[in-house]
Design a protein around this motif. Structure first.
Motif, PDB file in Angstrom:
ATOM      1  N   MET A 167       0.826  -1.203   0.000  1.00  0.00           N
ATOM      2  CA  MET A 167       0.000   0.000   0.000  1.00  0.00           C
ATOM      3  C   MET A 167       0.861   1.254   0.000  1.00  0.00           C
ATOM      4  O   MET A 167       0.586   2.219  -0.710  1.00  0.00           O
ATOM      5  CB  MET A 167      -0.911  -0.018   1.233  1.00  0.00           C
ATOM      6  N   LEU A 170       2.405   1.714  -3.345  1.00  0.00           N
ATOM      7  CA  LEU A 170       1.384   2.182  -4.291  1.00  0.00           C
ATOM      8  C   LEU A 170       1.065   3.656  -4.074  1.00  0.00           C
ATOM      9  O   LEU A 170       0.895   4.420  -5.031  1.00  0.00           O
ATOM     10  CB  LEU A 170       0.108   1.344  -4.131  1.00  0.00           C
ATOM     11  N   ALA A 171       1.012   4.060  -2.802  1.00  0.00           N
ATOM     12  CA  ALA A 171       0.738   5.463  -2.499  1.00  0.00           C
ATOM     13  C   ALA A 171       1.836   6.349  -3.069  1.00  0.00           C
ATOM     14  O   ALA A 171       1.566   7.362  -3.728  1.00  0.00           O
ATOM     15  CB  ALA A 171       0.638   5.653  -0.985  1.00  0.00           C
ATOM     16  N   LEU A 204       4.100  15.223   2.281  1.00  0.00           N
ATOM     17  CA  LEU A 204       2.735  14.891   2.650  1.00  0.00           C
ATOM     18  C   LEU A 204       2.535  13.375   2.682  1.00  0.00           C
ATOM     19  O   LEU A 204       1.962  12.824   3.623  1.00  0.00           O
ATOM     20  CB  LEU A 204       1.796  15.534   1.637  1.00  0.00           C
ATOM     21  N   VAL A 205       3.032  12.707   1.672  1.00  0.00           N
ATOM     22  CA  VAL A 205       2.910  11.252   1.634  1.00  0.00           C
ATOM     23  C   VAL A 205       3.695  10.622   2.783  1.00  0.00           C
ATOM     24  O   VAL A 205       3.219   9.709   3.458  1.00  0.00           O
ATOM     25  CB  VAL A 205       3.427  10.698   0.281  1.00  0.00           C
ATOM     26  N   GLY A 208       1.969  11.022   5.927  1.00  0.00           N
ATOM     27  CA  GLY A 208       0.887  10.046   5.960  1.00  0.00           C
ATOM     28  C   GLY A 208       1.406   8.679   6.371  1.00  0.00           C
ATOM     29  O   GLY A 208       0.789   7.971   7.153  1.00  0.00           O
ATOM     30  N   LEU A 209       2.572   8.316   5.876  1.00  0.00           N
ATOM     31  CA  LEU A 209       3.154   7.014   6.217  1.00  0.00           C
ATOM     32  C   LEU A 209       3.534   6.950   7.696  1.00  0.00           C
ATOM     33  O   LEU A 209       3.418   5.920   8.345  1.00  0.00           O
ATOM     34  CB  LEU A 209       4.392   6.752   5.351  1.00  0.00           C
ATOM     35  N   ARG A 212       0.372   5.959  10.089  1.00  0.00           N
ATOM     36  CA  ARG A 212      -0.426   4.733  10.016  1.00  0.00           C
ATOM     37  C   ARG A 212      -0.552   4.037  11.340  1.00  0.00           C
ATOM     38  O   ARG A 212       0.402   3.778  12.012  1.00  0.00           O
ATOM     39  CB  ARG A 212       0.179   3.741   9.006  1.00  0.00           C
TER      40      ARG A 212
ATOM     41  N   GLY B 200      -7.310   3.067   1.380  1.00  0.00           N
ATOM     42  CA  GLY B 200      -5.991   3.125   1.991  1.00  0.00           C
ATOM     43  C   GLY B 200      -5.218   4.345   1.524  1.00  0.00           C
ATOM     44  O   GLY B 200      -4.640   5.074   2.334  1.00  0.00           O
ATOM     45  N   LEU B 201      -5.248   4.571   0.249  1.00  0.00           N
ATOM     46  CA  LEU B 201      -4.494   5.695  -0.320  1.00  0.00           C
ATOM     47  C   LEU B 201      -5.008   7.029   0.202  1.00  0.00           C
ATOM     48  O   LEU B 201      -4.234   7.903   0.603  1.00  0.00           O
ATOM     49  CB  LEU B 201      -4.611   5.647  -1.847  1.00  0.00           C
ATOM     50  N   THR B 203      -6.893   7.682   2.940  1.00  0.00           N
ATOM     51  CA  THR B 203      -6.659   7.921   4.373  1.00  0.00           C
ATOM     52  C   THR B 203      -5.219   8.369   4.584  1.00  0.00           C
ATOM     53  O   THR B 203      -4.935   9.236   5.403  1.00  0.00           O
ATOM     54  CB  THR B 203      -6.921   6.662   5.216  1.00  0.00           C
ATOM     55  N   LEU B 204      -4.337   7.791   3.790  1.00  0.00           N
ATOM     56  CA  LEU B 204      -2.935   8.188   3.884  1.00  0.00           C
ATOM     57  C   LEU B 204      -2.758   9.655   3.504  1.00  0.00           C
ATOM     58  O   LEU B 204      -2.078  10.419   4.203  1.00  0.00           O
ATOM     59  CB  LEU B 204      -2.121   7.286   2.955  1.00  0.00           C
ATOM     60  N   VAL B 205      -3.395  10.048   2.420  1.00  0.00           N
ATOM     61  CA  VAL B 205      -3.300  11.453   1.999  1.00  0.00           C
ATOM     62  C   VAL B 205      -3.925  12.361   3.047  1.00  0.00           C
ATOM     63  O   VAL B 205      -3.377  13.405   3.410  1.00  0.00           O
ATOM     64  CB  VAL B 205      -3.989  11.657   0.631  1.00  0.00           C
TER      65      VAL B 205
END
Lengths: 212, 212
Positions: A167, A170-171, A204-205, A208-209, A212, B200-201, B203-205
């Motif tokens: 995930m 992919l993000a 930003l990404v 976000g990571l 989690r 998933g993507l 929520t991450l953003v």
DNA sequence: ACCTGAACACCGTTCAAGT
DNA sequence: ACCTGAACACCGTTCAAGT
């Protein structure tokens, strides 16, 4: 029949390496015209052969397009790999490869579009094997950085849970690929200062990571 | 000359509304063949007119492609707008429109590729006016949600600083567009369960946005 | 093994002409 | 105003033939 001291290229008259010459010509045309609408006949003309000679090396036009795209994927992979070298941690590494990625796309828009275009993904009946492998290099590099960040405790993705890592990869890839496409397609006016965009987007990404 | 009670379509013999019929035929071909390599002559054939009739409504083939893309952008905008309705807060809204967006792309891959393809963005000398406006609807909806999230205190973007909001919008659009493209191009094997990916993507953003 | 030349069925686009 | 038919220059691809 005097040989004009051309290094060692066209001695055999059978052109030496027409296959590579055709690929080079096609890459050049894509860069010049900024689109991949070149005709096979034009490529042949540029390589100085008859319009049928290419068929000795490529069964159909799409195979030449594939070869051109492969050149692009190689260049992209190398750019990402070399951008990775100076990075101190996974966060820096992520931003560095994202910059290299977007910079490649912005600098070679037509080639980038070809790489991710329909010709490779869905010719007529789809060629999944090509679609899977073509982006594999870029994806693998992204994955390495994510795993590295997880190992270092920088990203809060479970290094063992494959779905979570998948995930995260992919993000990151979506963000970087999406931004590249928007810039290449002229959908965002801020294309002039891509590094600022990339930095903002990737922090930003990364944030976000972390969450989690 | 007996009229076969066709509702009211082809009474004028001059076809009534050929322009729309051509667009409809083109959209249908794109959906059927899953690519936008249709020929103008094929479209004309399907509409039952000579291969030159289209030139009365479209100056060149690209103009028909533009019209087809416009249909796609309209459909996408409507899908996003209706997905927005049930959302309780900006976070839910973001996920809802992202789902609608990716679902549209996955369901209409060829059309989606045409919408973001080179024909609109960089025909030969670029058409910035089209490139700017074509994605404007989708972008505006994303922007509204981001602003709403900022007003509600859900996202930590300064509602007044234009750059910050612009960055958040770009982040969301990049993520959603990038994922769509990767799915459409078959670059990710997980295309079977897109909603899981989207959730998933996004929520991450969103988490990234909360952190700024 | 690699290349050429003629040939086929197709295209996008233009032009003169019909209604 | 809208549509047709012939025509032009181009394509991708195939086939027989050359070396």
């Amino acid at each position: 029949m005097s040989n004009f001291a051309k290094p060692a290229a066209n001695r055999k008259y059978h052109h030496g390496d027409l296959r590579q010459a055709l690929i080079d010509a096609a890459v050049a045309i894509v860069a010049e015209e900024q689109n991949w609408n070149f005709s096979l006949r034009e490529v042949a003309r540029r390589a100085g052969v008859s319009h049928n000679a290419p068929y000795n090396h490529f069964a159909e036009k799409r195979d030449l397009l594939d070869a051109v795209a492969a050149v692009g994927f190689d260049t992209l992979r190398l750019a990402m790999a070399s951008a990775l070298e100076g990075a101190a941690d996974a966060g820096e590494a992520m931003i560095a490869i994202a910059r290299a990625y977007v910079s490649f796309a912005a600098g070679n828009p037509a080639l980038y579009r070809l790489m991710f275009g329909p010709e490779l993904a869905a010719p007529d009946g789809v060629r999944p094997e090509l679609a899977e492998t073509s982006g594999a290099g870029a994806k693998a590099i992204l994955r390495d950085v994510v795993v590295r960040g997880a190992d270092d405790g920088l990203f809060t993705v479970s290094a063992t849970e494959e779905t979570s890592i998948g995930m995260a990869v992919l993000a990151a890839w979506s963000a970087v690929h999406g931004l590249s496409m928007l810039i290449v397609d002229g959908k965002t006016e801020a294309a002039a200062k891509p590094d600022v965009l990339v930095d903002g987007l990737m922090t930003l990404v990364i944030d976000g990571l972390r969450r989690r």
